[in-house]
Design an enzyme around this catalytic site. Sequence first.
Site, PDB file in Angstrom:
ATOM      1  N   ASP A 125       0.842  -1.208   0.000  1.00  0.00           N
ATOM      2  CA  ASP A 125       0.000   0.000   0.000  1.00  0.00           C
ATOM      3  C   ASP A 125       0.876   1.258   0.000  1.00  0.00           C
ATOM      4  OD1 ASP A 125       0.819  -0.180   2.632  1.00  0.00           O
ATOM      5  OD2 ASP A 125      -1.183   0.016   3.502  1.00  0.00           O
ATOM      6  N   GLU A 147       9.302  -3.598  10.255  1.00  0.00           N
ATOM      7  CA  GLU A 147       9.616  -2.266   9.708  1.00  0.00           C
ATOM      8  C   GLU A 147      10.143  -1.351  10.812  1.00  0.00           C
ATOM      9  OE1 GLU A 147       6.777  -0.593   7.022  1.00  0.00           O
ATOM     10  OE2 GLU A 147       7.837   1.321   6.964  1.00  0.00           O
TER      11      GLU A 147
HETATM   12  O1  KIV Z   1       3.527  -0.989   1.585  1.00  0.00           O
HETATM   13  C1  KIV Z   1       4.686  -1.431   1.500  1.00  0.00           C
HETATM   14  O2  KIV Z   1       5.386  -1.247   0.507  1.00  0.00           O
HETATM   15  C2  KIV Z   1       5.201  -2.187   2.631  1.00  0.00           C
HETATM   16  C3  KIV Z   1       6.682  -2.381   2.686  1.00  0.00           C
HETATM   17  C4  KIV Z   1       7.282  -1.149   3.230  1.00  0.00           C
HETATM   18  C5  KIV Z   1       7.044  -3.568   3.485  1.00  0.00           C
HETATM   19  O3  KIV Z   1       4.469  -2.568   3.495  1.00  0.00           O
END
Ligand code: KIV
Length: 261
Positions: A49, A185
């Site tokens: 997202d 994260e």
């Molecule tokens: O939305 C995304 O790209 C993610 C990554 C940062 C792991 O969740």
Amino acid sequence: MNSQAPKQTPESIRGMKARGQKIAALTAYDFPMTRLLDQAGIPLILVGDSLGMVVLGYPDTTHVTMAEMEHHVRAASRAKPRALLVADMPYRSYETVEMAVQNARRLVVAGAEAVKLEGGREILEQVRTIISSGIPLLGHLGMLPQHVLEEGGYHVKGKVEAEKQKLFADAEALAGAGAFGVVLELVAGAAARELTHRLAIPTIGIGAGPDCDGQILVTPDLLGMLPWFSLKHVKPKLDAAGQMRAVVSQWKESVIGGKLG
Ligand code: KIV
């Protein structure tokens, strides 16, 4: 399609931890990027997202809708990758167990082979129900971008003992519920290392130090496509934005000069 490589599954991604093979994962939001990452042998591709910021121009991920995720998952899945194609469940799409299962199914119909949700024990019923409905699930702990507004920014997690213990309990709960892996994260490196040793399922870090079982990046950050974002955890390996601007202005000059370009 990378026809040489075996099709990746949640089990094969999990097996990489057991075999001591690091997992290099990236995001993609459309057909060409998914095809190129797949041809480069990336085993797990996430339609994240993050698309809200890196493709759609929103300030954060809380604006991304189910319809937008479905649109981009459909585009990515048309590349028929050998990689496992995982889709993010967007903000507020899994507030109840019923919504979680219904929306996870919509992403699978769009072409996702697994879904990713942000959170731990507070969403465990949703996690269990999605998994028991037959949809593989990747967890996401640490800094949760869908909570950026409540948290007042992107802060590193797991530096203090209480945060570390919460992280470990959430990760163990997700693993116990059947998640095939967990994204960490912005987690303090020492906490990510300890958790990686404790957990049977792979940890895939982003800004969580070098000791996770794998790493994931937002592909436009890796390629230097978005110079207006500067991030501590990634140094672009290409200046795609600079190269694009240079090529486009050379072409424009040649057109203005009456040449074919
Ligand atoms: O939305 C995304 O790209 C993610 C990554 C940062 C792991 O969740």
